[in-house]
Design an enzyme around this catalytic site. Sequence first.
Site, PDB file in Angstrom:
ATOM      1  N   THR A  45      38.969  48.294  46.219  1.00 20.62           N
ATOM      2  CA  THR A  45      38.933  48.167  47.690  1.00 20.62           C
ATOM      3  C   THR A  45      39.533  46.843  48.157  1.00 20.62           C
ATOM      4  O   THR A  45      39.841  46.679  49.336  1.00 20.62           O
ATOM      5  CB  THR A  45      37.477  48.222  48.193  1.00 20.62           C
ATOM      6  OG1 THR A  45      36.793  47.059  47.692  1.00 20.62           O
ATOM      7  CG2 THR A  45      36.762  49.476  47.724  1.00 20.62           C
ATOM      8  N   ASP A 100      45.837  26.041  44.654  1.00 18.62           N
ATOM      9  CA  ASP A 100      44.532  26.641  44.351  1.00 18.62           C
ATOM     10  C   ASP A 100      43.476  25.541  44.261  1.00 18.62           C
ATOM     11  O   ASP A 100      43.492  24.730  43.327  1.00 18.62           O
ATOM     12  CB  ASP A 100      44.605  27.414  43.024  1.00 18.62           C
ATOM     13  CG  ASP A 100      43.331  28.198  42.785  1.00 18.62           C
ATOM     14  OD1 ASP A 100      42.250  27.571  42.723  1.00 18.62           O
ATOM     15  OD2 ASP A 100      43.401  29.437  42.677  1.00 18.62           O
TER      16      ASP A 100
HETATM   17  N1  URA Z   1      42.365  29.688  47.989  1.00 20.18           N
HETATM   18  C1  URA Z   1      42.953  28.551  47.520  1.00 20.18           C
HETATM   19  O1  URA Z   1      42.400  27.861  46.667  1.00 20.18           O
HETATM   20  N2  URA Z   1      44.154  28.203  48.041  1.00 20.18           N
HETATM   21  C2  URA Z   1      44.781  28.928  48.985  1.00 20.18           C
HETATM   22  O2  URA Z   1      45.861  28.533  49.412  1.00 20.18           O
HETATM   23  C3  URA Z   1      44.151  30.109  49.438  1.00 20.18           C
HETATM   24  C4  URA Z   1      42.942  30.457  48.928  1.00 20.18           C
END
Ligand code: URA
Length: 209
Positions: free
Chosen positions: A108, A200
Amino acid sequence: MGKVYVFDHPLIQHKLTMIRDKETGTKDFRELTDEVATLMAFEITRDLPLEEVTVQTPVCDAKAKVLAGKKLGIVPILRAGIGMVDGVLKLIPAAKVGHVGLYRDPETLQPVEYYVKLPSDVEERDFIVVDPMLATGGSAVEAINSLKKRGAKNIKFMCLIAAPEGVDAIKDAHPDVDIYIAALDEKLNEKGYIVPGLGDAGDRLFGTK
Ligand code: URA
């Protein structure tokens, strides 16, 4: 309708720029995230209620103000949210800390709770949900659902960087929740990363990849 506050304090903006820099390593990334979380906590607690007490100074009795003892809770969304907890606790050390863990259902594509642990007196506490990145808003909306399902009534959401899509998602699903951000970025890319963002956040905080 919930309000959106963008903290444009020079110290927050300066440190956020260092956080964004891809040359910033894990140690500095973690320390800077902690520092920005503290600075944001200073702003986010601006509306805490005060009460009057009498204090004896070396000179005389004085009427003075102390916090009225509102119960607070901080809830990081696992895992990157953990990077903001200590910074907030520096200013409100008596706050309790809950945790919400979510994974994305591969079919989903919706976020699903896999772990929720909150203070037992949820209904009496005001909560600050923390996550460095507000991207699509799916996790933030679901984390706030998790708190509300268990009785939380007063919730704020705090992140470093938000995409407009994420802000809209929280506003639509939870119009009672105010959103506190250090920067509102341009958009999401095709992989769901915030542009320009910082990459990230979890990987950069914990040194994983
Ligand atoms: N989560 C992250 O760590 N970085 C992003 O750019 C989007 C979600």
